[in-house]
Design a protein around this motif. Structure first.
Motif, mmCIF file in Angstrom:
data_model
loop_
_atom_site.group_PDB
_atom_site.id
_atom_site.type_symbol
_atom_site.label_atom_id
_atom_site.label_comp_id
_atom_site.label_asym_id
_atom_site.label_seq_id
_atom_site.Cartn_x
_atom_site.Cartn_y
_atom_site.Cartn_z
ATOM 1 N N TYR A 1 0.852 -1.163 -0.017
ATOM 2 C CA TYR A 1 0.107 0.033 -0.060
ATOM 3 C C TYR A 1 0.849 1.302 -0.014
ATOM 4 O O TYR A 1 0.700 2.309 -0.634
ATOM 5 N N PHE A 2 1.874 1.139 0.656
ATOM 6 C CA PHE A 2 2.929 2.338 0.714
ATOM 7 C C PHE A 2 3.512 2.459 -0.522
ATOM 8 O O PHE A 2 3.891 3.614 -1.331
ATOM 9 N N ALA A 3 3.703 1.562 -1.485
ATOM 10 C CA ALA A 3 4.518 1.447 -2.773
ATOM 11 C C ALA A 3 3.532 2.021 -3.778
ATOM 12 O O ALA A 3 3.860 2.494 -4.846
ATOM 13 N N MET A 4 2.215 1.669 -3.751
ATOM 14 C CA MET A 4 1.504 1.842 -4.731
ATOM 15 C C MET A 4 1.230 3.205 -5.446
ATOM 16 O O MET A 4 1.392 3.119 -6.620
ATOM 17 N N PRO A 5 1.155 4.396 -4.639
ATOM 18 C CA PRO A 5 1.225 5.549 -5.258
ATOM 19 C C PRO A 5 2.472 5.937 -5.727
ATOM 20 O O PRO A 5 2.747 7.319 -6.264
ATOM 21 N N ARG A 6 3.707 5.392 -5.270
ATOM 22 C CA ARG A 6 5.174 5.838 -5.544
ATOM 23 C C ARG A 6 5.536 5.496 -6.992
ATOM 24 O O ARG A 6 4.711 4.844 -7.667
ATOM 25 N N GLY A 7 6.609 6.105 -7.543
ATOM 26 C CA GLY A 7 7.104 5.703 -8.758
ATOM 27 C C GLY A 7 6.487 6.248 -10.066
ATOM 28 O O GLY A 7 6.317 5.596 -11.180
ATOM 29 N N GLN A 8 5.893 7.449 -9.961
ATOM 30 C CA GLN A 8 5.155 8.196 -10.953
ATOM 31 C C GLN A 8 5.750 9.379 -11.359
ATOM 32 O O GLN A 8 4.786 10.158 -11.860
ATOM 33 N N VAL A 9 6.819 9.686 -11.232
ATOM 34 C CA VAL A 9 7.415 10.998 -11.356
ATOM 35 C C VAL A 9 8.528 10.893 -12.344
ATOM 36 O O VAL A 9 8.517 11.652 -13.550
ATOM 37 N N LEU A 10 9.564 10.072 -12.166
ATOM 38 C CA LEU A 10 10.580 9.867 -13.216
ATOM 39 C C LEU A 10 10.084 9.024 -14.317
ATOM 40 O O LEU A 10 9.636 8.061 -14.278
ATOM 41 N N PRO A 11 10.580 9.566 -15.558
ATOM 42 C CA PRO A 11 10.295 8.943 -16.900
ATOM 43 C C PRO A 11 10.617 7.263 -16.720
ATOM 44 O O PRO A 11 9.698 6.290 -17.339
ATOM 45 N N GLU B 1 10.382 5.301 -14.480
ATOM 46 C CA GLU B 1 9.571 4.565 -13.627
ATOM 47 C C GLU B 1 8.463 3.996 -14.100
ATOM 48 O O GLU B 1 7.876 3.110 -13.644
ATOM 49 N N ALA B 2 8.087 4.455 -15.332
ATOM 50 C CA ALA B 2 7.215 3.672 -16.235
ATOM 51 C C ALA B 2 7.394 2.348 -16.552
ATOM 52 O O ALA B 2 6.880 1.341 -16.551
ATOM 53 N N GLN B 3 8.826 1.873 -16.542
ATOM 54 C CA GLN B 3 9.323 0.467 -16.618
ATOM 55 C C GLN B 3 9.721 -0.003 -15.313
ATOM 56 O O GLN B 3 9.519 -1.233 -15.065
ATOM 57 N N THR B 4 10.107 0.740 -14.194
ATOM 58 C CA THR B 4 10.658 0.068 -13.183
ATOM 59 C C THR B 4 9.383 -0.199 -12.151
ATOM 60 O O THR B 4 9.448 -1.108 -11.473
ATOM 61 N N ARG B 5 8.340 0.789 -11.885
ATOM 62 C CA ARG B 5 7.276 0.423 -10.899
ATOM 63 C C ARG B 5 6.672 -0.539 -11.030
ATOM 64 O O ARG B 5 6.147 -1.430 -9.899
ATOM 65 N N PRO B 6 6.159 -0.913 -12.201
ATOM 66 C CA PRO B 6 5.420 -2.190 -12.394
ATOM 67 C C PRO B 6 5.981 -3.691 -11.867
ATOM 68 O O PRO B 6 5.321 -4.382 -11.268
ATOM 69 N N TRP B 7 7.254 -3.366 -12.023
ATOM 70 C CA TRP B 7 7.986 -4.750 -11.655
ATOM 71 C C TRP B 7 8.433 -4.640 -10.092
ATOM 72 O O TRP B 7 8.426 -5.902 -9.554
ATOM 73 N N ILE B 8 8.446 -3.434 -9.468
ATOM 74 C CA ILE B 8 8.751 -3.555 -8.224
ATOM 75 C C ILE B 8 7.511 -3.860 -7.513
ATOM 76 O O ILE B 8 7.294 -4.694 -6.608
ATOM 77 N N LEU B 9 6.477 -3.545 -7.989
ATOM 78 C CA LEU B 9 5.221 -4.023 -7.521
ATOM 79 C C LEU B 9 4.794 -5.493 -7.542
ATOM 80 O O LEU B 9 4.315 -6.287 -6.503
ATOM 81 N N ARG B 10 5.241 -6.006 -8.941
ATOM 82 C CA ARG B 10 5.067 -7.384 -9.074
ATOM 83 C C ARG B 10 5.952 -8.163 -8.074
ATOM 84 O O ARG B 10 5.463 -9.223 -7.564
ATOM 85 N N GLY B 11 7.040 -7.562 -7.820
ATOM 86 C CA GLY B 11 8.108 -8.464 -6.784
ATOM 87 C C GLY B 11 7.532 -8.149 -5.569
ATOM 88 O O GLY B 11 7.363 -9.333 -4.611
ATOM 89 N N LEU B 12 6.648 -7.309 -5.025
ATOM 90 C CA LEU B 12 6.077 -7.312 -3.793
ATOM 91 C C LEU B 12 4.814 -8.267 -3.841
ATOM 92 O O LEU B 12 4.720 -8.883 -2.728
ATOM 93 N N TRP B 13 4.252 -8.142 -4.563
ATOM 94 C CA TRP B 13 3.008 -9.276 -4.647
ATOM 95 C C TRP B 13 3.352 -10.582 -4.685
ATOM 96 O O TRP B 13 2.922 -11.258 -3.980
ATOM 97 N N PHE B 14 4.569 -10.868 -5.477
ATOM 98 C CA PHE B 14 5.203 -12.381 -5.126
ATOM 99 C C PHE B 14 5.624 -12.473 -3.875
ATOM 100 O O PHE B 14 5.632 -13.649 -3.406
ATOM 101 N N SER B 15 6.368 -11.485 -3.169
ATOM 102 C CA SER B 15 6.579 -11.711 -1.833
ATOM 103 C C SER B 15 5.697 -11.847 -1.005
ATOM 104 O O SER B 15 5.789 -12.849 0.083
ATOM 105 N N LEU B 16 4.313 -11.238 -1.173
ATOM 106 C CA LEU B 16 3.342 -11.671 -0.319
ATOM 107 C C LEU B 16 2.797 -13.063 -0.617
ATOM 108 O O LEU B 16 2.650 -13.798 0.302
ATOM 109 N N GLY B 17 3.065 -13.781 -1.879
ATOM 110 C CA GLY B 17 2.708 -14.925 -1.919
ATOM 111 C C GLY B 17 3.655 -15.896 -1.413
ATOM 112 O O GLY B 17 3.252 -17.001 -0.689
#
Length: 226
Positions: free
Chosen positions: A45-55, A57-73
């Motif tokens: 939840y902390f990460a969700m709104p982050r990573g939308q400033v630097l160009p 991050e359009a490539q990095t943000r989705p993969w960080i979030l996927r990594g967090l969801w896999f971690s939850l699994g």
């Protein structure tokens, strides 16, 4: 979704993580089953709104979030330490690959070789001590996992080093710390499983793990004005 500032995250995460760790140490599985996933969900939840400033991050943000969801699994799978170990290993393997892919969107893999050499030596030293206790059927998966884990940690260090003296220097250092702490957490987990028991294992594994995840999530830039 409003940005959850770091102090608010810690205000919620620290007690949730403390209850989860207490549940693990004292054998209170009901507490562990509720508060372990909850702690990782708070970081997501902390990460969700982050990573939308630097160009980039359009490539990095989705993969960080996927990594967090896999971690939850992986967290959920390891609630059953024996039956869920392979599923947890695979989930966290996917998480590390997601993080590694995100990091290589910023710098090519091995852009600075020293961290890879240091992490390789560390991994070799740990594996040499744990190897006799690793079951034959797990040796292949463990090697693959260690390679991905250490590559993730080393690439995080590359980004931290290359960001020195730039506006992203603070977040780069945070990322390097996150990669290092994740390696330490998994090292404690491996020692406890294959050579242990490690005293207060759950305390070291989980506290290092959640701190690492906060650091990795904190690498994503906050929203402007947040």
């Amino acid at each position: 979704m409003p940005t959850m500032r770091l102090p608010l995250l810690l205000l919620l995460l620290i007690p949730a993580a403390a209850v989860a760790i207490a549940g693990a140490l004292w054998g209170q599985t009901a507490l562990l089953f509720v508060f372990k996933p909850l702690s990782t969900l708070l970081i997501i939840y902390f990460a969700m709104p982050r990573g939308q400033v630097l160009p980039v991050e359009a490539q990095t943000r989705p993969w960080i979030l996927r990594g967090l969801w896999f971690s939850l699994g992986g967290d959920v799978a390891l609630l059953w330490p024996e039956q869920g170990f392979i599923f947890g290993l695979l989930s966290f393997l996917c998480a590390h690959l997601c993080y590694l892919w995100a990091f290589t969107r910023v710098r090519r893999l091995g852009d600075w070789l020293w961290p890879f050499g240091v992490y390789a030596l560390f991994a070799a030293a740990v594996l040499s001590q744990l190897w006799p206790g690793v079951p034959a059927e797990l040796r292949g998966p463990v090697i693959v996992y260690v390679l991905c884990l250490t590559a993730m940690g080393a690439q995080a260090a590359v980004l931290g080093w290359r960001a020195r003296g730039t506006p992203e220097g603070g977040r780069g250092a945070l990322l390097a710390l996150g990669g290092f702490l994740f390696v330490l957490s998994d090292t404690c987990l491996a020692i406890n499983k294959f050579a242990g028991p490690l005293p207060l294992a759950s305390l070291w594994v989980l506290s290092l793990y959640w701190t690492a995840q906060v650091c990795i999530a904190g690498w994503l830039s906050p929203k402007r004005g947040a």
